[in-house]
Write an enzyme that holds these catalytic residues in place. Structure first.
Site, short mmCIF file in Angstrom:
data_model
loop_
_atom_site.label_atom_id
_atom_site.label_comp_id
_atom_site.label_asym_id
_atom_site.label_seq_id
_atom_site.Cartn_x
_atom_site.Cartn_y
_atom_site.Cartn_z
N GLY A 120 0.78 -1.23 0.00
CA GLY A 120 0.00 0.00 0.00
C GLY A 120 0.81 1.28 0.00
O GLY A 120 0.26 2.37 0.17
N GLY A 122 2.50 2.56 -2.58
CA GLY A 122 2.45 3.27 -3.85
C GLY A 122 3.42 2.78 -4.90
O GLY A 122 3.71 3.49 -5.87
N LYS A 123 3.93 1.54 -4.76
CA LYS A 123 4.88 0.99 -5.75
C LYS A 123 4.23 0.88 -7.12
O LYS A 123 4.78 1.34 -8.12
CB LYS A 123 5.36 -0.40 -5.32
CG LYS A 123 6.08 -0.42 -4.00
CD LYS A 123 6.49 -1.83 -3.61
CE LYS A 123 5.31 -2.77 -3.53
NZ LYS A 123 4.30 -2.38 -2.56
N SER A 124 3.06 0.25 -7.18
CA SER A 124 2.41 0.02 -8.47
C SER A 124 1.99 1.33 -9.12
O SER A 124 1.95 1.44 -10.35
CB SER A 124 1.19 -0.90 -8.30
OG SER A 124 1.61 -2.19 -7.93
N TYR A 125 1.65 2.34 -8.31
CA TYR A 125 1.29 3.64 -8.88
C TYR A 125 2.48 4.23 -9.63
O TYR A 125 2.33 4.75 -10.74
CB TYR A 125 0.85 4.60 -7.78
CG TYR A 125 0.43 5.95 -8.30
CD1 TYR A 125 -0.79 6.13 -8.94
CD2 TYR A 125 1.27 7.06 -8.17
CE1 TYR A 125 -1.17 7.36 -9.44
CE2 TYR A 125 0.90 8.31 -8.66
CZ TYR A 125 -0.33 8.45 -9.29
OH TYR A 125 -0.70 9.68 -9.80
N ASP A 267 8.10 -4.87 -10.46
CA ASP A 267 7.19 -4.36 -9.43
C ASP A 267 7.13 -5.42 -8.33
O ASP A 267 6.49 -6.46 -8.49
CB ASP A 267 5.80 -4.12 -10.04
CG ASP A 267 4.84 -3.43 -9.07
OD1 ASP A 267 5.30 -3.04 -7.98
OD2 ASP A 267 3.65 -3.30 -9.40
N GLY A 270 4.46 -6.17 -1.92
CA GLY A 270 4.73 -5.36 -0.74
C GLY A 270 5.12 -6.17 0.48
O GLY A 270 4.59 -7.25 0.72
#
Length: 635
Positions: A120, A122-125, A267, A270
């Protein structure tokens, strides 16, 4: 020698953190990042150690994406709210990191960009983005073909092939392969003198445009979605790797020179604490596997940092073989690759320990040094070398020369069982070499034509589903934003059944899981677009806009309504009625999985993930800490 470049990026508070009146514990100034421990105070004398109220780190880049932004009303993109805003939007992050990766690739270096951080954060963002806010991966793919199209040298041409894989529970799966054709044990990471480190059997697809590469990546994401839905798993729990093989071919004097760059865009899943996520059963097992591989990655980074600074003990080795992830990233971390790491940070003080751990991770990574080299490929010499090695291996298997191990040592003293194992390894390597030789002998035009023919054949074989732009339907919201809107269920018939299956009952929408029942509920369609929900056996695990659905009563559904199913609110859908405003795309950009879960939790008198509301005393204490922190900031 080139150091691993490290960037950190802090995101805005999410809805849960806003609901808990979260306090900001991160500050940035240029490349420096400071984290504040708002629950501790400094000691009077000496080294404050872990009791210090703040810790400072310096990286190559620190991106502030927490506040001072606004949404562009025309495009839906997040942009700085004024000329003096410190907000780093998606374009700025790509300009700094994505373009550097591509510049290195154009020079002929292997490249790797990977994102790390807690669940949560923000890696994928940053890597993929959501909706109009595209991340590094799609922007990099677009930029590759922009540069190719701008080429004016008739003697120069480019070849692009891509692969896509995920690592789930220490198993590697090819995302460009139909999930039904995958093996349960997954693919293996191999190493050979001629081929280096590779994933055995991983497919590659030639692409000739951004549209083609976008279609292949979408296919990989869909396969990921389908595979995880069939197995009742959540795809965001896997490490995902997009591999772009970029080749520059330049003719001169009747001869061809080739530069090859492997671009790895990673990616990572988490990191997380089980007690914070409430994970049990399969989810706990997944979390353990993720944390194990990330721990192995941390050990590799620490060992490489020690090696670079001369602190590595004599005889110690870098533990690449401790996980599939570190084995796959071996070249990126300790080999000949130009590597960039982006660490995603939570701004909330409640995540202080995890965020501090991420910052320390990043601080170690920046000490790693790689020996990056330009990869000018003498193709004919490589083909000749592969053929010679192939003939040598076959001669050993046929008994025409003494059997040797993969390291070239004689194996006469080994047991028959060991000899058989070595023979199997040689046979596997022969198959891989023959596959590579066959691939190398094809022209680029042939590869591209085969990829286009395969895509056209697949399009014909894939049964055409309903046109969801014209009919009423349910569309999913997922905790992984990449998977939101990927599952659509038609509500075009007079009755749509939802729930579990049994020997005699197969619902139109199959949702197995805790709290779901056979004959759970139905959605009826009357006229052109009037929809009604009727719940029978599942009233305790069916929520409409946060409210528990009444038993046996028909309730009217409207465009944009949130339907949540399951005892843990695990299945979340939006009701879509065509040609009604706002559009489906706008709804998917504004309604999130987390928002829908919070809506249910609030209206049902609980907060998902906390189990209870905070007392007035707890809320007052939090407000006091926040006020104290704001005073410190102003000094």
């Amino acid at each position: 020698m080139s150091s691993v470049k490290v960037a950190v990026r802090v995101r805005p508070f999410n809805s849960r953190e806003n609901g808990l009146n979260a306090k900001l514990c991160i500050a940035m100034n240029g490349p420096s990042t400071t984290i504040y421990n708002l629950d501790k105070v400094a000691v009077a004398d000496g080294d404050p150690g872990d009791n210090a109220p703040e810790k400072k780190f310096t990286f190559d880049y620190s991106f502030w994406s927490h506040d001072r932004f606004e949404m562009d009303p025309n495009t839906g993109e997040a942009k700085p709210d004024g000329p003096g805003s410190p907000y780093a939007d998606q374009s700025q992050v790509f300009e700094v990191l994505g373009k550097e990766v591509l510049n290195n690739a154009w020079e002929g270096y292997h490249c790797c960009l990977f994102a790390y951080g807690q669940t949560g954060s923000g890696k994928s963002y940053s890597m993929v983005g959501y909706g109009p806010n595209k991340g590094i991966v799609p922007m990099a793919c677009d930029e590759i073909f922009r540069r190719i199209e701008s080429n004016t040298n008739p003697e120069k041409k480019y070849e692009v092939q891509i692969s896509m894989l995920e690592i789930y529970n220490e198993k590697i799966q090819d995302l460009l392969l139909d999930p039904k054709k995958r093996t349960a044990q997954g693919l293996d990471v191999r190493e050979s003198k001629q081929l280096g480190i590779y994933v055995e059997g991983l497919s590659k697809k030639a692409v000739g445009s951004y549209t083609a590469i976008e279609a292949v990546v979408d296919e990989g994401t869909r396969n990921r979605t389908v595979g995880e839905t069939n197995m009742n798993k959540t795809s965001s729990r896997a490490h995902t790797v997009l591999i772009i093989e970029f080749v520059q071919v330049e003719s001169f004097g009747g001869k061809e020179g080739r530069k090859i760059s492997m671009i790895n865009l990673v990616d990572l899943a988490g990191s997380e604490k089980a007690e914070q996520t409430g994970a049990t059963g399969d989810r706990l097992k997944e979390g353990c596997a993720i944390n194990k591989s990330l721990s192995a990655l941390g050990n590799v980074i620490s060992a490489l940092a020690d090696r670079a600074t001369g602190k590595m003990k004599k005889g110690a080795v870098v533990p690449y073989r401790d996980s599939k992830l570190t084995r796959l990233l071996q070249n990126a971390l300790g080999g000949s690759s130009k590597t960039i790491m982006i660490c995603a940070l939570s701004p909330a003080s409640s995540n202080y320990e995890e965020t501090l751990s991420t910052l320390r991770y990043a601080d170690r990574a920046k000490k790693i040094k790689n020996a990056a080299i330009v990869n000018e490929d003498p193709t004919q010499a490589l083909i000749r070398s592969l053929k010679e090695e192939n003939m040598k291996l076959k001669a050993m298997l046929e008994g025409k020369m003494p059997l040797q191990g993969v390291d070239g040592a004689p194996v006469a003293a080994l047991s028959e069982e060991e000899k058989e194992r070595i023979k199997e390894e040689h046979e596997r390597e022969i198959r891989e070499m023959e596959s590579r030789l066959a691939e190398m002998s094809k022209s680029w035009e042939t590869k591209l034509k085969e990829a286009q023919e395969e895509a056209a054949k697949k399009a014909l074989e894939t049964p055409k589903g309903p046109d969801f732009s014209t009919i009423c339907h349910l569309t999913n919201l997922n905790e992984d934003g990449q998977l939101t809107g990927k599952l659509n269920y038609s509500l075009d018939g007079p009755e749509t059944t939802i729930g579990k299956k049994d020997e005699t009952n197969m619902p139109n929408v199959l949702l197995p899981g805790l709290g779901m029942t056979v004959g759970h509920c139905q959605i009826y369609k009357e006229g052109v677009s009037e929809l009604y929900l009727q719940v029978h056996n599942g009233t305790d695990a069916t929520f409409l806009n946060g409210n528990k659905a009444p038993k046996d009563l028909k309730v009217k559904l409207s465009h944009g309504d949130r339907l949540v199913f399951g005892a843990n609110y695990q299945f979340v859908f939006l009701v879509i009625v065509p040609e009604q405003a706002p559009s489906k795309e706008e709804l998917l950009n504004t309604k999130t999985f987390e928002d829908a879960q919070k809506e249910v939790a609030e209206k049902q008198g609980e907060l998902q993930g906390t189990g209870k509301k905070k007392s007035e005393a707890e809320e007052a204490a939090e407000r006091a800490k926040k006020e104290e922190y704001e005073k410190k900031k102003k000094k």
